[in-house]
Design a protein around this motif. Sequence first.
Motif, PDB file in Angstrom:
ATOM      1  N   GLY A   1      29.731  -8.635  18.842  1.00 32.71           N
ATOM      2  CA  GLY A   1      28.065  -8.803  18.329  1.00 32.71           C
ATOM      3  C   GLY A   1      27.793 -10.340  19.077  1.00 32.71           C
ATOM      4  N   TYR A   2      28.609 -10.895  18.369  1.00 34.32           N
ATOM      5  CA  TYR A   2      28.258 -12.813  18.199  1.00 34.32           C
ATOM      6  C   TYR A   2      28.973 -13.427  19.367  1.00 34.32           C
ATOM      7  N   LEU A   3      29.872 -13.370  19.995  1.00 37.81           N
ATOM      8  CA  LEU A   3      29.889 -13.391  21.253  1.00 37.81           C
ATOM      9  C   LEU A   3      29.240 -12.691  22.422  1.00 37.81           C
ATOM     10  N   MET A   4      28.941 -11.042  22.397  1.00 34.75           N
ATOM     11  CA  MET A   4      27.799 -10.430  23.277  1.00 34.75           C
ATOM     12  C   MET A   4      26.336 -11.709  23.521  1.00 34.75           C
ATOM     13  N   GLY A   5      26.492 -12.816  22.272  1.00 31.31           N
ATOM     14  CA  GLY A   5      25.136 -12.767  21.897  1.00 31.31           C
ATOM     15  C   GLY A   5      25.237 -14.535  23.309  1.00 31.31           C
ATOM     16  N   LYS A   6      27.062 -14.874  23.163  1.00 32.02           N
ATOM     17  CA  LYS A   6      27.147 -15.909  24.293  1.00 32.02           C
ATOM     18  C   LYS A   6      27.150 -15.585  25.811  1.00 32.02           C
ATOM     19  N   ILE A   7      27.474 -14.234  25.742  1.00 30.16           N
ATOM     20  CA  ILE A   7      27.530 -14.593  26.547  1.00 30.16           C
ATOM     21  C   ILE A   7      26.225 -13.603  27.849  1.00 30.16           C
ATOM     22  N   ASN A   8      25.526 -12.987  27.252  1.00 27.62           N
ATOM     23  CA  ASN A   8      24.043 -12.767  28.330  1.00 27.62           C
ATOM     24  C   ASN A   8      23.270 -13.695  28.722  1.00 27.62           C
TER      25      ASN A   8
ATOM     26  N   LEU B   1      34.327 -13.236  28.135  1.00 30.65           N
ATOM     27  CA  LEU B   1      34.670 -12.128  27.767  1.00 30.65           C
ATOM     28  C   LEU B   1      36.402 -11.118  27.369  1.00 30.65           C
ATOM     29  N   ALA B   2      37.142 -12.028  27.314  1.00 29.17           N
ATOM     30  CA  ALA B   2      38.507 -11.970  26.878  1.00 29.17           C
ATOM     31  C   ALA B   2      38.504 -11.886  25.431  1.00 29.17           C
ATOM     32  N   LEU B   3      37.723 -12.110  24.526  1.00 24.42           N
ATOM     33  CA  LEU B   3      37.789 -12.435  23.072  1.00 24.42           C
ATOM     34  C   LEU B   3      36.333 -11.356  22.794  1.00 24.42           C
ATOM     35  N   SER B   4      35.069 -11.195  23.467  1.00 24.65           N
ATOM     36  CA  SER B   4      34.813  -9.640  23.259  1.00 24.65           C
ATOM     37  C   SER B   4      36.153  -7.993  23.450  1.00 24.65           C
ATOM     38  N   LEU B   5      37.071  -8.486  24.540  1.00 21.54           N
ATOM     39  CA  LEU B   5      38.205  -7.193  24.422  1.00 21.54           C
ATOM     40  C   LEU B   5      38.471  -7.748  23.184  1.00 21.54           C
ATOM     41  N   GLY B   6      38.458  -8.432  23.200  1.00 15.53           N
ATOM     42  CA  GLY B   6      39.878  -8.402  21.727  1.00 15.53           C
ATOM     43  C   GLY B   6      39.516  -7.877  20.313  1.00 15.53           C
ATOM     44  N   ALA B   7      37.990  -8.097  19.987  1.00 17.80           N
ATOM     45  CA  ALA B   7      37.229  -8.382  19.580  1.00 17.80           C
ATOM     46  C   ALA B   7      37.038  -6.222  19.388  1.00 17.80           C
TER      47      ALA B   7
ATOM     48  N   ILE C   1      36.333  -3.397  10.334  1.00 17.21           N
ATOM     49  CA  ILE C   1      35.213  -2.746  11.530  1.00 17.21           C
ATOM     50  C   ILE C   1      33.856  -3.140  11.621  1.00 17.21           C
ATOM     51  N   ILE C   2      33.228  -3.646  10.108  1.00 21.68           N
ATOM     52  CA  ILE C   2      32.033  -4.679  10.468  1.00 21.68           C
ATOM     53  C   ILE C   2      32.676  -5.752  10.826  1.00 21.68           C
ATOM     54  N   GLY C   3      33.579  -6.503  10.558  1.00 22.47           N
ATOM     55  CA  GLY C   3      33.673  -7.707  11.058  1.00 22.47           C
ATOM     56  C   GLY C   3      34.017  -7.863  12.896  1.00 22.47           C
ATOM     57  N   SER C   4      34.780  -6.832  13.317  1.00 21.78           N
ATOM     58  CA  SER C   4      34.730  -6.571  14.547  1.00 21.78           C
ATOM     59  C   SER C   4      33.731  -6.628  15.303  1.00 21.78           C
TER      60      SER C   4
END
Length: 414
Positions: free
Chosen positions: A331-338, A300-306, A323-326
């Motif tokens: 999105g990639y991290l949310m694919g891990k989190i959910n 979650l912290a990494l996602s907030l960093g993005a 912007i696209i990279g962020s």
Amino acid sequence: MHDYLHNRGYRALITASVLSGIGDSLYNIVFIIYASTTPFKTLAVSLASMATFLPNLLSMVTGYWADETPRKTRWMILTRLVQAALFGVLAVVITLPATVPLFLLLLLVNIVSDTCGQYSSGLTLPLYKHLLPASELNAALSFSTAARTTVQTVFQGVGATVIVLLNHNYALFGLLNAATFLLSAGALIRQRRTLQAAEPKRAAALHQRLPLIQSMRRTLAFLHHDRFLFILIIFALLINMLMTANAGMMSVTLLSTPNLWLSNYGYTVAVLSMTSSIGLILGSLFAADGLQKLSLMQLLALSLGAELLLAIAFLGQWSTGLIIGSLFISGYLMGKINPRINTLLMMRVPEHQLAAMAGVVSMVTLIGAPIGQAVFLSIANGINPAASWLAYGGSTAVLLIVTLITAKKVPEEA
């Protein structure tokens, strides 16, 4: 993928979910198109957009029904058949001249179908737990997330194209939708014995149906005593308040920043929207990339960093690539989190409360969405987009610090 190829029960659930997802995705976009053709199109489009939230608000109630349903496979099949019947009715009714009462009837079909889908999703949760070993649960749920997200992303575009090819024949489209739900039911019927064998065996005392209010109190009491789950849901609420606002903020900001466009405004908005979905799909598919070693709070912290990087990118207006990279990283991290959250729920929550607890998580995170949109979009429209991104970045930075502190103080085993 290994489980999908070799586990018949799991494969049936995924196939049924994907086919239902096709029906949902096709109808949602086509119904917006239909609403835009009515004589009262402003009202119709607004109601059609708002209707998607109502089934999610009922997720705790549908979760309660799912938990209290003993013959889960039977009802998973029946809900698909009900959805198919609803779209059969829609195919007939939608041929009539558009009036407000008729449109409200079609809207009701949409709401009832989505509510059936919510209920059916709750029925499947304990089956996953019995069909899969605990060590493979997260990877299997990640694949499920990737499959459904891919379908939703692809078939939204397909729906808009097919309805044009069909010369806006909404009746035929309704029949196509009904067919997807019939196929979904068929996938479950073929493996019904395997699925029935995986249904949780409940003690006789638990077969007594608790009243809805009592069940909600029991679920909330469990949540209150599980410190980590309680904290996680609070963070989910706060993070969803932020992340659901950025799509509208990006659309508003890009109107006045043509230097960030990729060819034109519409193409840029579409690319940014797809980037998050592509990131989520890939994040769900690549389960063994090293990030599985991190805790949920660290992810979650990494996602907030993005998200903080996204705010900085819009404030500085340096590069669309940044912007696209962020967005991709987020999105990639949310694919891990959910999937991790779903796995955590399955491992920590009793089976007879699982769907209700998932409903609580869904409802709480949904509540945060309109709050965040109202706050940040009001700033963007009332002052300017830069001020909204400054507020967004500041809020994200504060929440990031709190998340890092919480990650050290509250382990997942708490």
